[in-house]
Each structure stands twice: as structure tokens, then as C-alpha cells.
Design an enzyme around this catalytic site. Sequence first.
Site, mmCIF file in Angstrom:
data_model
loop_
_atom_site.group_PDB
_atom_site.id
_atom_site.type_symbol
_atom_site.label_atom_id
_atom_site.label_comp_id
_atom_site.label_asym_id
_atom_site.label_seq_id
_atom_site.Cartn_x
_atom_site.Cartn_y
_atom_site.Cartn_z
ATOM 1 N N ASP A 13 0.851 -1.193 0.000
ATOM 2 C CA ASP A 13 0.000 0.000 0.000
ATOM 3 C C ASP A 13 0.883 1.238 0.000
ATOM 4 O O ASP A 13 1.787 1.367 0.833
ATOM 5 C CB ASP A 13 -0.904 0.014 1.230
ATOM 6 N N ASP A 133 -16.242 -3.511 -0.098
ATOM 7 C CA ASP A 133 -15.938 -3.368 1.323
ATOM 8 C C ASP A 133 -17.254 -3.426 2.091
ATOM 9 O O ASP A 133 -18.183 -2.664 1.788
ATOM 10 C CB ASP A 133 -15.255 -2.032 1.594
#
Length: 241
Positions: A13, A133
Amino acid sequence: MAFESFEVIPAVDLKDGEVVQLVQGERGTETSYGEPVAAATRWVEAGAETLHLVDLDGAFEGERQNAAAIDSILDAVEVPVQLGGGIRTAEDARALLDAGVERVIMGTAALENPDLVEAVSETHPESVLVSLDAKEGEVVVSGWTEGTGLSPVEAASRYAEMGAAGILFTDVDVEGKQAGVRTEPVATLVEAVDVPVIASGGVATVEDVKALQEAGAAAVVVGTALYEGAFTLAEAQDAVA
């Protein structure tokens, strides 16, 4: 998109040109793990078969911010790379795929404009992962602050029909807490769709990795647990071999 066997996929990330891990996806909670190419090559040398890259600045700002770091990783590694964060148009997605990204991950953009999935899949089949999500059983967007009224099964079924190669499912309720996974939402999703489900969120132990495999996931994305040395990539791979 087919996984020959269950994969453990390290997360890389990116924020402000560095590799970080966030807690619950919130800005200001990041722990830095150094330079992107070094992190990426470390995982490949450790045996990673795929890398999971996220441009966090791109996700927050709505347009790609860490392109230079991503290009450097693509030049440095020879394993497939899946990339998300700030990919908002079919043109963005196609350019990345043509540049060597194996799969693009579309979250907010796909939910706001489902036709994008179909458009990219027409020119680049098996290349779009839709990121879902879920918080308390509802798909959420905008940094997990807005509900969509959709269940993960409803959303995943829709995108599978539109050509999505797979679903990246993040269980927000456990993500970043290093407290373990919940297998029920993953198993429910796997049963509902015919495309691979990649699980993410909550992995703290090798047992968590094994549990997600047993729930039917095709792969799992692991971040903090690997960076903090809770277990090694080899240990996780051996557990699911």
C-alpha cells in the site's frame, strides 16, 4: 481469472511514495514500511506469486498519485500485479493494463458507474477485480463512511454478470485490527458467485489464512501481519499447500 491454487498475496500500500499500513483505512494511522521497490522485491524473493498494490493517495483523492512508484515496481518484478486506488475511468484502467498491470481493482468507480466494469472487460477480458468493502453486512464506499444499501452478495452477483474477473472482499469490521478473520461472510459470498473471491481484512495468524482457504476464498491479501512478522510468507504458504 483463475487461481491454480490458493494464493497468499502480500499488500504493498502506497502513500506519499512510501509503503504503509493503515488501521481501519484511516489517514493518520499509518505505519511506514519503507521504499516501495524494496518492499515489492522482498515479497517476490520470499515467494509471492502475485502482488497487491494500492495507491492510497489515489483512493483518497480520486486520481492516481503514486504512479512513479508503481511504474518502478512494475519494472522491478516479474510476478503479476493487481492495482487499485484512483482508477476512475475505462481509459485509466486500460492504460494500466497495457503498461503491465495484470488486474485493475475498481471500487468506488464501479459502484458509481457499473458500466465501467463491462467496458474494460470487453477490451481486456478477465482483468477487472471489483472491490467490495462490507461493514455490518452492507457494502460501503467513500472511505467506509457511506452505505450503499447493497449486500455483498447483491453487489457481487451484479458485477460477475457484467464481466468482473473476481471480487476483492474486505471485511471492514475486522480490517486492520489484527484480531482475526470472520469466515461466514466470505463463505456466503463464495457460494453466491461463480468468480473467484479474494479475501482481505483481519488476518493475524496462519490459522486465519487457513480458515479463509477453507471458507472457499481463492486467495487472501495480507498486509500488517506480514510486515510485523506475525508469520512469514513461507509459513502461510506452507499452511495452505
